[in-house]
Design an enzyme around this catalytic site. Structure first.
Site, PDB file in Angstrom:
ATOM      1  N   LYS A  32       0.845  -1.209   0.000  1.00  0.00           N
ATOM      2  CA  LYS A  32       0.000   0.000   0.000  1.00  0.00           C
ATOM      3  C   LYS A  32       0.870   1.245   0.000  1.00  0.00           C
ATOM      4  O   LYS A  32       0.666   2.159  -0.805  1.00  0.00           O
ATOM      5  CB  LYS A  32      -0.876  -0.014   1.265  1.00  0.00           C
ATOM      6  CG  LYS A  32      -1.468   1.342   1.623  1.00  0.00           C
ATOM      7  CD  LYS A  32      -2.244   1.299   2.923  1.00  0.00           C
ATOM      8  CE  LYS A  32      -1.470   1.701   4.154  1.00  0.00           C
ATOM      9  NZ  LYS A  32      -1.311   3.120   4.393  1.00  0.00           N
ATOM     10  N   ASN A  33       1.851   1.264   0.914  1.00  0.00           N
ATOM     11  CA  ASN A  33       2.632   2.490   1.087  1.00  0.00           C
ATOM     12  C   ASN A  33       3.619   2.744  -0.043  1.00  0.00           C
ATOM     13  O   ASN A  33       4.331   3.746  -0.031  1.00  0.00           O
ATOM     14  CB  ASN A  33       3.348   2.477   2.446  1.00  0.00           C
ATOM     15  CG  ASN A  33       2.354   2.708   3.574  1.00  0.00           C
ATOM     16  OD1 ASN A  33       1.219   3.133   3.330  1.00  0.00           O
ATOM     17  ND2 ASN A  33       2.777   2.423   4.797  1.00  0.00           N
ATOM     18  N   ARG A 104      -3.753  10.489   4.259  1.00  0.00           N
ATOM     19  CA  ARG A 104      -2.562  11.318   4.348  1.00  0.00           C
ATOM     20  C   ARG A 104      -1.616  11.110   3.157  1.00  0.00           C
ATOM     21  O   ARG A 104      -0.897  12.017   2.756  1.00  0.00           O
ATOM     22  CB  ARG A 104      -1.833  11.029   5.661  1.00  0.00           C
ATOM     23  CG  ARG A 104      -0.699  11.972   5.858  1.00  0.00           C
ATOM     24  CD  ARG A 104       0.061  11.736   7.125  1.00  0.00           C
ATOM     25  NE  ARG A 104       1.359  12.372   6.989  1.00  0.00           N
ATOM     26  CZ  ARG A 104       1.614  13.595   7.349  1.00  0.00           C
ATOM     27  NH1 ARG A 104       0.683  14.346   7.886  1.00  0.00           N
ATOM     28  NH2 ARG A 104       2.813  14.103   7.182  1.00  0.00           N
ATOM     29  N   ASP A 128      -3.647  12.906  12.782  1.00  0.00           N
ATOM     30  CA  ASP A 128      -3.972  11.522  12.466  1.00  0.00           C
ATOM     31  C   ASP A 128      -4.081  10.798  13.792  1.00  0.00           C
ATOM     32  O   ASP A 128      -3.521  11.239  14.783  1.00  0.00           O
ATOM     33  CB  ASP A 128      -2.819  10.951  11.617  1.00  0.00           C
ATOM     34  CG  ASP A 128      -3.169   9.631  10.989  1.00  0.00           C
ATOM     35  OD1 ASP A 128      -3.232   8.639  11.723  1.00  0.00           O
ATOM     36  OD2 ASP A 128      -3.371   9.602   9.769  1.00  0.00           O
ATOM     37  N   ASP A 318       5.009   0.066  11.958  1.00  0.00           N
ATOM     38  CA  ASP A 318       3.753  -0.503  11.471  1.00  0.00           C
ATOM     39  C   ASP A 318       3.546  -1.958  11.917  1.00  0.00           C
ATOM     40  O   ASP A 318       2.507  -2.548  11.627  1.00  0.00           O
ATOM     41  CB  ASP A 318       3.679  -0.419   9.931  1.00  0.00           C
ATOM     42  CG  ASP A 318       3.528   1.021   9.455  1.00  0.00           C
ATOM     43  OD1 ASP A 318       3.199   1.890  10.272  1.00  0.00           O
ATOM     44  OD2 ASP A 318       3.761   1.273   8.257  1.00  0.00           O
TER      45      ASP A 318
HETATM   46  N1  EPU Z   1       7.694  14.138  10.468  1.00  0.00           N
HETATM   47  C1  EPU Z   1       7.827  15.471  10.778  1.00  0.00           C
HETATM   48  N2  EPU Z   1       7.933  16.363   9.755  1.00  0.00           N
HETATM   49  C2  EPU Z   1       7.896  15.995   8.453  1.00  0.00           C
HETATM   50  C3  EPU Z   1       7.751  14.639   8.138  1.00  0.00           C
HETATM   51  C4  EPU Z   1       7.655  13.717   9.169  1.00  0.00           C
HETATM   52  O1  EPU Z   1       7.858  15.837  11.936  1.00  0.00           O
HETATM   53  O2  EPU Z   1       8.004  16.885   7.578  1.00  0.00           O
HETATM   54  C5  EPU Z   1       7.601  13.150  11.556  1.00  0.00           C
HETATM   55  C6  EPU Z   1       6.225  12.516  11.644  1.00  0.00           C
HETATM   56  O3  EPU Z   1       5.338  13.328  12.393  1.00  0.00           O
HETATM   57  C7  EPU Z   1       6.533  11.207  12.314  1.00  0.00           C
HETATM   58  C8  EPU Z   1       7.915  10.846  11.780  1.00  0.00           C
HETATM   59  O4  EPU Z   1       8.475  12.063  11.298  1.00  0.00           O
HETATM   60  O5  EPU Z   1       6.612  11.363  13.690  1.00  0.00           O
HETATM   61  C9  EPU Z   1       7.908   9.800  10.698  1.00  0.00           C
HETATM   62  O6  EPU Z   1       7.183  10.260   9.580  1.00  0.00           O
HETATM   63  P1  EPU Z   1       7.447   9.751   8.090  1.00  0.00           P
HETATM   64  O7  EPU Z   1       7.427  10.942   7.198  1.00  0.00           O
HETATM   65  O8  EPU Z   1       8.636   8.869   8.046  1.00  0.00           O
HETATM   66  O9  EPU Z   1       6.162   8.856   7.838  1.00  0.00           O
HETATM   67  P2  EPU Z   1       4.995   9.072   6.796  1.00  0.00           P
HETATM   68  O10 EPU Z   1       5.534   9.272   5.439  1.00  0.00           O
HETATM   69  O11 EPU Z   1       4.021  10.054   7.333  1.00  0.00           O
HETATM   70  C10 EPU Z   1       4.872   6.518   6.199  1.00  0.00           C
HETATM   71  C11 EPU Z   1       3.799   5.469   6.152  1.00  0.00           C
HETATM   72  C12 EPU Z   1       3.405   5.056   7.552  1.00  0.00           C
HETATM   73  C13 EPU Z   1       4.653   4.529   8.256  1.00  0.00           C
HETATM   74  C14 EPU Z   1       5.753   5.603   8.240  1.00  0.00           C
HETATM   75  C15 EPU Z   1       7.057   5.128   8.852  1.00  0.00           C
HETATM   76  C16 EPU Z   1       2.582   6.054   4.162  1.00  0.00           C
HETATM   77  C17 EPU Z   1       1.322   6.555   3.553  1.00  0.00           C
HETATM   78  N3  EPU Z   1       2.627   6.017   5.479  1.00  0.00           N
HETATM   79  O12 EPU Z   1       4.306   7.625   6.878  1.00  0.00           O
HETATM   80  O13 EPU Z   1       2.488   4.003   7.408  1.00  0.00           O
HETATM   81  O14 EPU Z   1       4.313   4.211   9.579  1.00  0.00           O
HETATM   82  O15 EPU Z   1       6.023   6.003   6.883  1.00  0.00           O
HETATM   83  O16 EPU Z   1       7.509   3.994   8.223  1.00  0.00           O
HETATM   84  O17 EPU Z   1       3.509   5.666   3.467  1.00  0.00           O
HETATM   85  C18 EPU Z   1       0.593   2.697   7.941  1.00  0.00           C
HETATM   86  O18 EPU Z   1       0.721   2.147   6.855  1.00  0.00           O
HETATM   87  O19 EPU Z   1      -0.200   2.264   8.829  1.00  0.00           O
HETATM   88  C19 EPU Z   1       1.373   3.910   8.216  1.00  0.00           C
HETATM   89  C20 EPU Z   1       1.057   4.763   9.175  1.00  0.00           C
END
Ligand code: EPU
Length: 435
Positions: A32-33, A104, A128, A318
């Protein structure tokens, strides 16, 4: 006295009778991601891009709708799990609130829109259920590439300079998956060279890099924390197959262990789950690598195991709820430390309804394993929490009813059907709920 009205909604729940041992084989689909980001990356080139192994989940439908609103023609076949995206020469640059607030991952269109059109108006996805999830690293990186970024009426409004984005050196404070993706997709057609330092290294990042390369992008350091992107003037449409979903594969592995079962997982890459499979070996499971995945066997009560979530190759956040579920019936006590999403322990309250003994303090959870959980109604608070609760329900005495399963459906295709095929006693049913 005022009269209040009570509405009754029909929602779906999973009804589980605990106690079955899971035995058999499952096939994992594309991640998915990754799929969602690959669909957004298609925007970078006019023409028809075809992506295979795209799971049949609601988020794919939402991303398809978002791309249609931007001007694309999108067709998805659930049978072949293939999406075709016909991207016109000129695309819109606005991602509306009604879609972005539902998912998101919509933020993945930000980089491609600025790269392709020089502008993006993307609704802020907001909070979220698992944490605050900022966008500061996405925007700071774009600003370093010359863009202006403002927040107007709930939208992130981004403008590239005349002449387009300019390559630069970006150092991420944290290896954010989303920020790395935004900057990769913004940089691939920027002028000159962009270096993303402290980049995320998840298999899904490798996947998007590989797709961008197949579109004509020039990226080196793929799979490392130092990505160097040499901007090209244009990309071409491509055909690409999504990497398999390591989180779904990992969930099946935990399902095998928690039920003391024997499950063979096909279309999974064990290298993407090295630390997870190692932890399962520590709890007492036998893990065998097969031709296209792995087999997990367990014949006794698991031993508790500590985990600490970290960006890849660390332990994935995850799979944290699934491991808390596992520890809740293990022998001994375990400490689980969550370093990515501050609210991911919210589901612990629901797990406690099944009798699990979990105490949280900040980003630590202490779990004292019990020999038996006790079935109860519970509510999924996000995708992975939902998966964790289903796994706990499988080993609870009597009946567990999991509510809010729309969360689970966002990440697991036909979860209950596959579980039932392995021998679980689980059904999806309509249930009246007060609103
Ligand atoms: N963060 C910031 N600022 C930013 C970007 C991120 O503070 O500009 C923080 C976030 O708040 C969080 C941390 O950094 O605390 C990690 O965020 P990251 O950007 O790595 O995650 P994401 O892209 O928002 C994706 C997956 C998540 C998965 C995470 C970590 C998608 C759609 N989501 O989220 O998947 O947990 O990477 O691997 O790709 C899920 O599938 O259930 C899910 C939540």
């Amino acid at each position: 006295m005022s009269k209040s009205t009570v509405f009754c909604l029909i929602v779906e729940v999973f009804r589980i009778q605990g106690g079955a041992r899971l035995v058999g084989e499952v096939h994992v689909t594309g991640a998915k991601n990754s799929s969602l980001k690959l669909m957004a990356a298609a925007l970078l080139a006019p023409g028809v891009t075809t992506i295979h192994a795209v799971p049949n989940i609601l988020d794919v439908t939402i991303m398809a709708e978002l791309l249609r609103r931007l001007g694309c023609t999108v067709n998805y076949s659930a049978v072949s799990e293939t999406v075709t995206i016909d991207v016109p020469e000129t695309i819109e640059h606005r991602a509306d609130y009604d879609l972005v607030r539902r998912m998101r991952a919509s933020i993945a269109v930000l980089g491609p829109l600025v790269a392709r059109t020089g502008a993006a108006d993307v609704a802020l996805p907001g909070g979220d259920a698992i944490g605050s999830r900022g966008l500061d690293m996405h925007t700071a990186g774009l600003e370093r590439m010359g863009a202006t970024v403002t927040n107007e009426h709930g939208y992130l409004v981004v403008h590239a300079p005349d002449g387009g984005l300019v390559g630069t050196h970006v150092y991420l404070d944290f290896p954010s998956v989303g920020a790395t993706e935004t900057l990769l997709m913004a940089a691939v057609t920027a002028s000159g060279q962009t270096i993303i330092d402290n980049a995320a290294r998840e298999p899904e990042i490798v996947d998007i890099c590989n797709m961008l390369v197949s579109m004509g992008g020039q990226i080196s350091g793929i799979g490392t924390s130092l990505l160097t992107i040499s901007g090209v003037s244009a990309l071409r449409a491509t055909e690409y197959t999504t990497v398999s979903d390591r989180i779904v594969a990992g969930t099946w592995a935990v399902a095998a262990v928690i039920t003391r079962g024997d499950v063979t997982v096909h279309n999974a890459n064990p290298e993407h789950l090295s630390i997870v499979l190692e932890k399962l070996t520590t709890v007492g499971a036998n893990v065998e690598i097969t031709g296209d995945g792995f087999r997990v066997q367990m014949d006794r009560r698991p031993t508790a195991v500590d985990i600490v979530t970290l960006p890849y190759p660390g332990f994935p956040t995850d799979l944290q709820p699934q491991f808390i579920a596992l520890n809740s019936i293990a022998e001994g006590s375990a400490m689980v430390t969550e370093n990515l999403f501050e609210a991911r322990f919210r589901f612990v309250q629901e797990l406690s309804r099944l009798g699990a003994e979990v105490r949280t303090d900040g980003h630590h959870a202490l779990i004292r394993g019990r020999s038996q959980l006790s079935g109860a109604p519970v509510e999924a608070t996000d995708i992975r929490a939902g998966a964790g609760l289903v796994l706990a329900g499988l080993v609870s005495d009597g009946e567990t009813v999991v509510h809010a399963i729309e969360h689970i459906d966002r990440g697991y295709v036909d979860f209950e059907t596959q579980l039932a095929t392995l021998g679980a006693n689980i059904v999806r049913e309509a249930s009246p709920e007060l609103a």
